[in-house]
Design a protein around this motif. Structure first.
Motif, PDB file in Angstrom:
ATOM      1  N   SER A 147       0.847  -1.189   0.000  1.00  0.00           N
ATOM      2  CA  SER A 147       0.000   0.000   0.000  1.00  0.00           C
ATOM      3  C   SER A 147       0.887   1.245   0.000  1.00  0.00           C
ATOM      4  O   SER A 147       2.013   1.221   0.505  1.00  0.00           O
ATOM      5  CB  SER A 147      -0.887   0.022   1.252  1.00  0.00           C
ATOM      6  OG  SER A 147      -0.101   0.373   2.370  1.00  0.00           O
ATOM      7  N   VAL A 148       0.382   2.328  -0.589  1.00  0.00           N
ATOM      8  CA  VAL A 148       1.214   3.531  -0.710  1.00  0.00           C
ATOM      9  C   VAL A 148       1.560   4.096   0.666  1.00  0.00           C
ATOM     10  O   VAL A 148       2.664   4.614   0.879  1.00  0.00           O
ATOM     11  CB  VAL A 148       0.550   4.569  -1.653  1.00  0.00           C
ATOM     12  CG1 VAL A 148      -0.675   5.204  -1.025  1.00  0.00           C
ATOM     13  CG2 VAL A 148       1.548   5.652  -2.048  1.00  0.00           C
ATOM     14  N   GLU A 149       0.646   3.961   1.634  1.00  0.00           N
ATOM     15  CA  GLU A 149       0.928   4.476   2.987  1.00  0.00           C
ATOM     16  C   GLU A 149       2.083   3.683   3.616  1.00  0.00           C
ATOM     17  O   GLU A 149       2.980   4.252   4.220  1.00  0.00           O
ATOM     18  CB  GLU A 149      -0.305   4.370   3.906  1.00  0.00           C
ATOM     19  CG  GLU A 149      -1.455   5.290   3.543  1.00  0.00           C
ATOM     20  CD  GLU A 149      -2.290   4.770   2.373  1.00  0.00           C
ATOM     21  OE1 GLU A 149      -2.107   3.592   1.973  1.00  0.00           O
ATOM     22  OE2 GLU A 149      -3.111   5.544   1.847  1.00  0.00           O
ATOM     23  N   GLU A 150       2.047   2.385   3.446  1.00  0.00           N
ATOM     24  CA  GLU A 150       3.138   1.582   4.035  1.00  0.00           C
ATOM     25  C   GLU A 150       4.466   1.883   3.327  1.00  0.00           C
ATOM     26  O   GLU A 150       5.516   1.972   3.965  1.00  0.00           O
ATOM     27  CB  GLU A 150       2.812   0.084   3.945  1.00  0.00           C
ATOM     28  CG  GLU A 150       3.999  -0.770   4.386  1.00  0.00           C
ATOM     29  CD  GLU A 150       3.640  -1.985   5.211  1.00  0.00           C
ATOM     30  OE1 GLU A 150       2.493  -2.080   5.691  1.00  0.00           O
ATOM     31  OE2 GLU A 150       4.527  -2.833   5.386  1.00  0.00           O
TER      32      GLU A 150
ATOM     33  N   HIS B 207      10.102   6.891   4.656  1.00  0.00           N
ATOM     34  CA  HIS B 207      10.288   7.945   5.658  1.00  0.00           C
ATOM     35  C   HIS B 207      11.275   7.481   6.737  1.00  0.00           C
ATOM     36  O   HIS B 207      12.219   8.192   7.086  1.00  0.00           O
ATOM     37  CB  HIS B 207       8.915   8.302   6.266  1.00  0.00           C
ATOM     38  CG  HIS B 207       8.975   9.439   7.228  1.00  0.00           C
ATOM     39  ND1 HIS B 207       8.417   9.390   8.477  1.00  0.00           N
ATOM     40  CD2 HIS B 207       9.548  10.666   7.135  1.00  0.00           C
ATOM     41  CE1 HIS B 207       8.644  10.540   9.097  1.00  0.00           C
ATOM     42  NE2 HIS B 207       9.316  11.331   8.305  1.00  0.00           N
ATOM     43  N   THR B 208      11.071   6.269   7.250  1.00  0.00           N
ATOM     44  CA  THR B 208      11.970   5.723   8.276  1.00  0.00           C
ATOM     45  C   THR B 208      13.401   5.648   7.745  1.00  0.00           C
ATOM     46  O   THR B 208      14.362   5.983   8.440  1.00  0.00           O
ATOM     47  CB  THR B 208      11.500   4.294   8.679  1.00  0.00           C
ATOM     48  OG1 THR B 208      10.106   4.355   8.953  1.00  0.00           O
ATOM     49  CG2 THR B 208      12.231   3.746   9.862  1.00  0.00           C
TER      50      THR B 208
ATOM     51  N   TYR C 158       6.599  12.909   6.983  1.00  0.00           N
ATOM     52  CA  TYR C 158       5.921  11.748   6.389  1.00  0.00           C
ATOM     53  C   TYR C 158       5.034  12.210   5.238  1.00  0.00           C
ATOM     54  O   TYR C 158       5.009  11.588   4.163  1.00  0.00           O
ATOM     55  CB  TYR C 158       5.086  11.022   7.457  1.00  0.00           C
ATOM     56  CG  TYR C 158       4.119  10.027   6.860  1.00  0.00           C
ATOM     57  CD1 TYR C 158       4.559   8.780   6.423  1.00  0.00           C
ATOM     58  CD2 TYR C 158       2.767  10.352   6.700  1.00  0.00           C
ATOM     59  CE1 TYR C 158       3.680   7.881   5.843  1.00  0.00           C
ATOM     60  CE2 TYR C 158       1.883   9.451   6.125  1.00  0.00           C
ATOM     61  CZ  TYR C 158       2.349   8.215   5.695  1.00  0.00           C
ATOM     62  OH  TYR C 158       1.469   7.332   5.116  1.00  0.00           O
ATOM     63  N   GLU C 159       4.330  13.335   5.448  1.00  0.00           N
ATOM     64  CA  GLU C 159       3.395  13.817   4.415  1.00  0.00           C
ATOM     65  C   GLU C 159       4.137  14.151   3.118  1.00  0.00           C
ATOM     66  O   GLU C 159       3.664  13.847   2.028  1.00  0.00           O
ATOM     67  CB  GLU C 159       2.642  15.070   4.896  1.00  0.00           C
ATOM     68  CG  GLU C 159       1.584  14.811   5.952  1.00  0.00           C
ATOM     69  CD  GLU C 159       2.163  14.437   7.321  1.00  0.00           C
ATOM     70  OE1 GLU C 159       3.334  14.818   7.620  1.00  0.00           O
ATOM     71  OE2 GLU C 159       1.462  13.737   8.084  1.00  0.00           O
ATOM     72  N   SER C 160       5.307  14.773   3.240  1.00  0.00           N
ATOM     73  CA  SER C 160       6.031  15.152   2.020  1.00  0.00           C
ATOM     74  C   SER C 160       6.546  13.906   1.301  1.00  0.00           C
ATOM     75  O   SER C 160       6.570  13.850   0.067  1.00  0.00           O
ATOM     76  CB  SER C 160       7.166  16.125   2.331  1.00  0.00           C
ATOM     77  OG  SER C 160       8.188  15.456   3.025  1.00  0.00           O
ATOM     78  N   VAL C 161       6.926  12.884   2.070  1.00  0.00           N
ATOM     79  CA  VAL C 161       7.409  11.644   1.452  1.00  0.00           C
ATOM     80  C   VAL C 161       6.250  10.958   0.718  1.00  0.00           C
ATOM     81  O   VAL C 161       6.385  10.505  -0.425  1.00  0.00           O
ATOM     82  CB  VAL C 161       8.017  10.698   2.523  1.00  0.00           C
ATOM     83  CG1 VAL C 161       8.373   9.354   1.924  1.00  0.00           C
ATOM     84  CG2 VAL C 161       9.233  11.335   3.159  1.00  0.00           C
ATOM     85  N   LEU C 162       5.090  10.949   1.377  1.00  0.00           N
ATOM     86  CA  LEU C 162       3.906  10.320   0.771  1.00  0.00           C
ATOM     87  C   LEU C 162       3.531  11.028  -0.530  1.00  0.00           C
ATOM     88  O   LEU C 162       3.308  10.388  -1.569  1.00  0.00           O
ATOM     89  CB  LEU C 162       2.731  10.372   1.764  1.00  0.00           C
ATOM     90  CG  LEU C 162       1.395   9.825   1.271  1.00  0.00           C
ATOM     91  CD1 LEU C 162       1.474   8.320   0.997  1.00  0.00           C
ATOM     92  CD2 LEU C 162       0.271  10.084   2.298  1.00  0.00           C
ATOM     93  N   GLU C 163       3.533  12.346  -0.452  1.00  0.00           N
ATOM     94  CA  GLU C 163       3.155  13.131  -1.633  1.00  0.00           C
ATOM     95  C   GLU C 163       4.137  12.908  -2.794  1.00  0.00           C
ATOM     96  O   GLU C 163       3.741  12.694  -3.936  1.00  0.00           O
ATOM     97  CB  GLU C 163       3.173  14.604  -1.224  1.00  0.00           C
ATOM     98  CG  GLU C 163       2.398  15.529  -2.132  1.00  0.00           C
ATOM     99  CD  GLU C 163       2.620  16.964  -1.666  1.00  0.00           C
ATOM    100  OE1 GLU C 163       3.182  17.740  -2.453  1.00  0.00           O
ATOM    101  OE2 GLU C 163       2.270  17.252  -0.495  1.00  0.00           O
TER     102      GLU C 163
END
Ligand code: CDP
Length: 235
Positions: A153-156, A162-163, A174-179
């Motif tokens: 999943s994209v969140e995982e 991020h880690t 985390y938000e910038s990495v997700l985006e």
């Protein structure tokens, strides 16, 4: 048993391809080859020269002049592969934020891809290999003996990346990495040439919620399933 000697592993960023591919290559004593580093090296070369990544002709012309070479690491290198850009070891610089942000644009240009794919094929057909990318099973090595398409999943995936970045001392949220990940997935999946997708005969491995060991075990099972009995010669 004859094990598959050409193994293609594709899928989106941070799905677990690299960890899996390195372990498989080590287990089988095959060459590990991450093709993403070649697009990263080309992007780094363009950034160092202050070129406009949106200018396709400039980037294609540059890539024609570059000597990008990959080597297995020796005992004092700390990455899984050594990447030489015009003879200089640039392995440590390939994962910078600037390269991350621009690599998918470089990788979308048809003539950039054509050059990289030719070079990757030569390496892939030379010796048993675990080759990792976005288009290995579909374009680079369509006759690969085993194709795995690794997803999560994209969140995982964003959480894992991020880690990894925090561990390296970066402070991205985390938000910038997700985006950034959603943006890169979109460019990779929607581009016209060599888009990221599973080959028809690829086996999909969803790593969401699984440990690296569990993913490795699933992959080893696929390797066994794809193995052929040795054919006896003679009458
Ligand atoms: O490690 P991560 O999954 O974040 O990226 P990578 O495998 O180093 O790939 C970086 C980028 O190169 C991808 O987002 C693609 O745009 C491109 N790439 C590609 O187009 N084709 C490949 N075979 C490998 C990478």
């Amino acid at each position: 048993m004859k094990l598959p000697s050409v193994i293609a592993i594709d899928g989106p960023a941070a799905a677990g391809k690299t960890t899996l591919a390195m372990r498989l290559a080590d287990h089988l004593d095959y060459l590990y080859f991450d093709t993403g580093v070649m697009y990263r090296a080309a992007t780094l070369a363009a950034l160092r020269r202050d070129l406009d990544i949106d200018d396709e002709t400039t980037i294609v012309d540059l890539v024609f002049t570059l000597d990008i070479d990959v080597r297995s690491p020796d005992s004092d290198s700390d990455g899984p592969m050594v990447v030489l850009l015009d003879g200089e070891d640039v392995s440590a610089e390939l994962r910078s934020r600037e390269v991350d942000q621009n690599v998918s644009k470089t990788a979308a240009y048809q003539q950039v891809r054509a050059q990289m794919v030719d070079r990757q094929r030569i390496i892939g057909l030379r010796s048993p290999v675990v080759m990792v990318g976005r288009d290995i099973g579909t374009v680079v090595l369509p006759d690969a003996d085993l194709k795995l398409y690794v997803v999560a999943s994209v969140e995982e995936r964003a959480r894992r990346r991020h880690t990894e970045l925090l561990r390296k001392g970066r402070s991205d949220s985390y938000e910038s990495v997700l985006e950034a990940m959603i943006r890169r997935d979109k460019i990779d999946a929607e581009r016209e040439h060599g888009p990221m997708r599973a080959a028809e005969n690829a086996r999909v491995v969803d790593t969401t919620g699984l440990s690296a060991d569990q993913v490795f075990e699933i992959a080893v099972q696929h390797v066994m399933d794809a193995s052929q009995p040795e054919v006896e010669n003679g009458s």
